[in-house]
Write a protein that holds these residues in place. Structure first.
Motif, PDB file in Angstrom:
ATOM      1  N   LEU A   1     -15.710 -16.912  45.363  1.00  0.00           N
ATOM      2  CA  LEU A   1     -16.133 -18.302  45.598  1.00  0.00           C
ATOM      3  C   LEU A   1     -14.941 -19.171  45.978  1.00  0.00           C
ATOM      4  CD1 LEU A   1     -18.645 -18.828  42.658  1.00  0.00           C
ATOM      5  CD2 LEU A   1     -19.185 -18.527  45.088  1.00  0.00           C
ATOM      6  N   SER A   2     -13.836 -18.955  45.309  1.00  0.00           N
ATOM      7  CA  SER A   2     -12.625 -19.735  45.588  1.00  0.00           C
ATOM      8  C   SER A   2     -12.095 -19.445  46.991  1.00  0.00           C
ATOM      9  CB  SER A   2     -11.559 -19.405  44.542  1.00  0.00           C
ATOM     10  OG  SER A   2     -10.329 -19.990  44.891  1.00  0.00           O
ATOM     11  N   ARG A   3     -12.029 -18.183  47.334  1.00  0.00           N
ATOM     12  CA  ARG A   3     -11.486 -17.765  48.631  1.00  0.00           C
ATOM     13  C   ARG A   3     -12.298 -18.335  49.790  1.00  0.00           C
ATOM     14  NH1 ARG A   3     -11.465 -12.840  47.469  1.00  0.00           N
ATOM     15  NH2 ARG A   3     -13.427 -12.280  48.416  1.00  0.00           N
ATOM     16  N   THR A   4     -13.595 -18.493  49.578  1.00  0.00           N
ATOM     17  CA  THR A   4     -14.456 -19.024  50.636  1.00  0.00           C
ATOM     18  C   THR A   4     -14.706 -20.526  50.475  1.00  0.00           C
ATOM     19  OG1 THR A   4     -16.406 -18.297  49.387  1.00  0.00           O
ATOM     20  CG2 THR A   4     -15.571 -16.805  51.098  1.00  0.00           C
ATOM     21  N   HIS A   5     -13.887 -21.155  49.648  1.00  0.00           N
ATOM     22  CA  HIS A   5     -13.895 -22.620  49.462  1.00  0.00           C
ATOM     23  C   HIS A   5     -15.268 -23.160  49.048  1.00  0.00           C
ATOM     24  CE1 HIS A   5      -9.910 -22.479  51.143  1.00  0.00           C
ATOM     25  NE2 HIS A   5     -10.392 -21.788  52.162  1.00  0.00           N
ATOM     26  N   LYS A   6     -15.865 -22.539  48.045  1.00  0.00           N
ATOM     27  CA  LYS A   6     -17.189 -22.955  47.573  1.00  0.00           C
ATOM     28  C   LYS A   6     -17.136 -23.970  46.431  1.00  0.00           C
ATOM     29  CE  LYS A   6     -19.239 -20.272  50.452  1.00  0.00           C
ATOM     30  NZ  LYS A   6     -19.855 -20.801  51.633  1.00  0.00           N
ATOM     31  N   PHE A   7     -15.947 -24.189  45.849  1.00  0.00           N
ATOM     32  CA  PHE A   7     -15.827 -25.224  44.825  1.00  0.00           C
ATOM     33  C   PHE A   7     -15.675 -26.568  45.527  1.00  0.00           C
ATOM     34  CE2 PHE A   7     -14.807 -21.483  42.381  1.00  0.00           C
ATOM     35  CZ  PHE A   7     -15.398 -21.752  41.161  1.00  0.00           C
ATOM     36  N   HIS A   8     -16.409 -27.564  45.054  1.00  0.00           N
ATOM     37  CA  HIS A   8     -16.411 -28.879  45.698  1.00  0.00           C
ATOM     38  C   HIS A   8     -15.085 -29.605  45.512  1.00  0.00           C
ATOM     39  CE1 HIS A   8     -21.017 -29.506  45.959  1.00  0.00           C
ATOM     40  NE2 HIS A   8     -20.724 -28.232  45.995  1.00  0.00           N
ATOM     41  N   ARG A   9     -14.799 -30.488  46.441  1.00  0.00           N
ATOM     42  CA  ARG A   9     -13.657 -31.389  46.293  1.00  0.00           C
ATOM     43  C   ARG A   9     -13.903 -32.240  45.058  1.00  0.00           C
ATOM     44  NH1 ARG A   9     -10.706 -31.994  51.161  1.00  0.00           N
ATOM     45  NH2 ARG A   9     -11.654 -30.781  52.823  1.00  0.00           N
ATOM     46  N   THR A  10     -12.819 -32.610  44.383  1.00  0.00           N
ATOM     47  CA  THR A  10     -12.983 -33.301  43.108  1.00  0.00           C
ATOM     48  C   THR A  10     -13.043 -34.815  43.220  1.00  0.00           C
ATOM     49  OG1 THR A  10     -10.607 -33.475  42.682  1.00  0.00           O
ATOM     50  CG2 THR A  10     -11.726 -31.445  41.959  1.00  0.00           C
ATOM     51  N   GLY A  11     -12.453 -35.366  44.264  1.00  0.00           N
ATOM     52  CA  GLY A  11     -12.390 -36.819  44.360  1.00  0.00           C
ATOM     53  C   GLY A  11     -11.277 -37.408  43.502  1.00  0.00           C
ATOM     54  N   GLU A  12     -10.557 -36.558  42.806  1.00  0.00           N
ATOM     55  CA  GLU A  12      -9.444 -36.990  41.953  1.00  0.00           C
ATOM     56  C   GLU A  12      -8.163 -37.001  42.789  1.00  0.00           C
ATOM     57  OE1 GLU A  12      -9.686 -37.624  38.566  1.00  0.00           O
ATOM     58  OE2 GLU A  12     -11.838 -37.236  38.549  1.00  0.00           O
ATOM     59  N   ASP A  13      -7.132 -37.612  42.259  1.00  0.00           N
ATOM     60  CA  ASP A  13      -5.854 -37.598  42.960  1.00  0.00           C
ATOM     61  C   ASP A  13      -4.896 -36.539  42.402  1.00  0.00           C
ATOM     62  OD1 ASP A  13      -5.391 -38.813  40.559  1.00  0.00           O
ATOM     63  OD2 ASP A  13      -4.299 -40.527  41.370  1.00  0.00           O
ATOM     64  N   HIS A  14      -5.386 -35.707  41.493  1.00  0.00           N
ATOM     65  CA  HIS A  14      -4.584 -34.637  40.900  1.00  0.00           C
ATOM     66  C   HIS A  14      -5.525 -33.487  40.502  1.00  0.00           C
ATOM     67  CE1 HIS A  14      -6.048 -37.184  37.641  1.00  0.00           C
ATOM     68  NE2 HIS A  14      -6.033 -36.102  36.891  1.00  0.00           N
ATOM     69  N   PRO A  15      -4.996 -32.273  40.325  1.00  0.00           N
ATOM     70  CA  PRO A  15      -5.850 -31.160  39.912  1.00  0.00           C
ATOM     71  C   PRO A  15      -6.505 -31.447  38.559  1.00  0.00           C
ATOM     72  CG  PRO A  15      -3.731 -30.350  40.662  1.00  0.00           C
ATOM     73  CD  PRO A  15      -3.613 -31.842  40.563  1.00  0.00           C
ATOM     74  N   ARG A  16      -7.728 -30.950  38.392  1.00  0.00           N
ATOM     75  CA  ARG A  16      -8.464 -31.187  37.157  1.00  0.00           C
ATOM     76  C   ARG A  16      -9.221 -29.932  36.760  1.00  0.00           C
ATOM     77  NH1 ARG A  16     -12.769 -36.008  35.814  1.00  0.00           N
ATOM     78  NH2 ARG A  16     -12.999 -35.396  33.652  1.00  0.00           N
ATOM     79  N   TRP A  17      -9.356 -29.735  35.434  1.00  0.00           N
ATOM     80  CA  TRP A  17     -10.074 -28.584  34.904  1.00  0.00           C
ATOM     81  C   TRP A  17     -11.576 -28.853  34.885  1.00  0.00           C
ATOM     82  CZ3 TRP A  17      -8.227 -23.869  34.105  1.00  0.00           C
ATOM     83  CH2 TRP A  17      -6.852 -23.707  33.960  1.00  0.00           C
ATOM     84  N   TYR A  18     -12.341 -27.828  35.246  1.00  0.00           N
ATOM     85  CA  TYR A  18     -13.799 -27.851  35.197  1.00  0.00           C
ATOM     86  C   TYR A  18     -14.256 -26.549  34.542  1.00  0.00           C
ATOM     87  CZ  TYR A  18     -13.509 -31.713  38.458  1.00  0.00           C
ATOM     88  OH  TYR A  18     -13.216 -32.919  39.032  1.00  0.00           O
ATOM     89  N   ALA A  19     -15.437 -26.563  33.976  1.00  0.00           N
ATOM     90  CA  ALA A  19     -15.961 -25.372  33.300  1.00  0.00           C
ATOM     91  C   ALA A  19     -17.273 -24.938  33.929  1.00  0.00           C
ATOM     92  CB  ALA A  19     -16.167 -25.651  31.813  1.00  0.00           C
ATOM     93  N   GLY A  20     -17.584 -23.688  33.742  1.00  0.00           N
ATOM     94  CA  GLY A  20     -18.847 -23.152  34.232  1.00  0.00           C
ATOM     95  C   GLY A  20     -19.213 -21.914  33.444  1.00  0.00           C
ATOM     96  N   ARG A  21     -20.283 -21.302  33.868  1.00  0.00           N
ATOM     97  CA  ARG A  21     -20.799 -20.130  33.174  1.00  0.00           C
ATOM     98  C   ARG A  21     -21.426 -19.212  34.222  1.00  0.00           C
ATOM     99  NH1 ARG A  21     -22.777 -21.531  28.016  1.00  0.00           N
ATOM    100  NH2 ARG A  21     -22.377 -19.584  26.966  1.00  0.00           N
ATOM    101  N   ILE A  22     -21.148 -17.930  34.078  1.00  0.00           N
ATOM    102  CA  ILE A  22     -21.769 -16.936  34.949  1.00  0.00           C
ATOM    103  C   ILE A  22     -22.669 -16.080  34.078  1.00  0.00           C
ATOM    104  CG2 ILE A  22     -21.371 -14.849  36.307  1.00  0.00           C
ATOM    105  CD1 ILE A  22     -18.942 -16.152  37.480  1.00  0.00           C
TER     106      ILE A  22
END
Length: 143
Positions: free
Chosen positions: A113-134
């Motif tokens: 998912l990461s390699r194909t750029h499937k994570f959305h842009r964050t709108g933040e001005d710095h990197p931020r942690w997000y969580a999920g579940r598979i």
């Protein structure tokens, strides 16, 4: 059988290493429930994950933990450090000590998912942690 599995795990590890250039993937813990939800624009490749999992779950350690290659339910939490442009910098996967390799399957799926750029842009001005579940499962009906 064991030699075949070792080769399979080494091949999966090689895929992780080559796909993860510049991206850290690790098992660990995170404040899963307090992080904002990761936003992903596409589904996982479940048939591919199912094939990998089916081979891993046939191992002795996984069978002793109650997994079966023909009937399983995998539910793994993860955290991703997402840059403002949507690039994933780090992936932390909840470790599965009972069945080594499940976290590797999840890691490969997230890297895809990461390699194909499937994570959305964050709108933040710095990197931020997000969580999920598979979550995915297999049964005789899903084959």
């Amino acid at each position: 059988m064991m030699k075949k599995l070792r080769f399979f795990l080494l091949a999966l590890a090689g895929l992780v290493a080559s796909a993860a250039a510049g991206q850290a993937v690790e098992t660990g813990t995170a404040p899963w429930d307090t992080l904002p939800r990761a936003r992903v624009s596409d589904a996982l490749e479940y048939p591919l994950m199912y094939g990998w999992a089916k081979q891993l779950l046939a191992t002795d350690s996984c069978r002793k933990a109650g997994y079966r290659p023909d009937r399983f339910n995998i539910d793994t939490r993860y955290a991703v450090l997402v840059a403002p442009d949507g690039d994933v910098r780090r992936i932390v996967i909840e470790e599965n000590k009972a069945c080594p390799g499940v976290d590797l399957v999840v890691g490969l799926a997230l890297q895809g998912l990461s390699r194909t750029h499937k994570f959305h842009r964050t709108g933040e001005d710095h990197p931020r942690w997000y969580a999920g579940r598979i979550t995915f499962s297999g049964s005789p009906q899903s084959q």
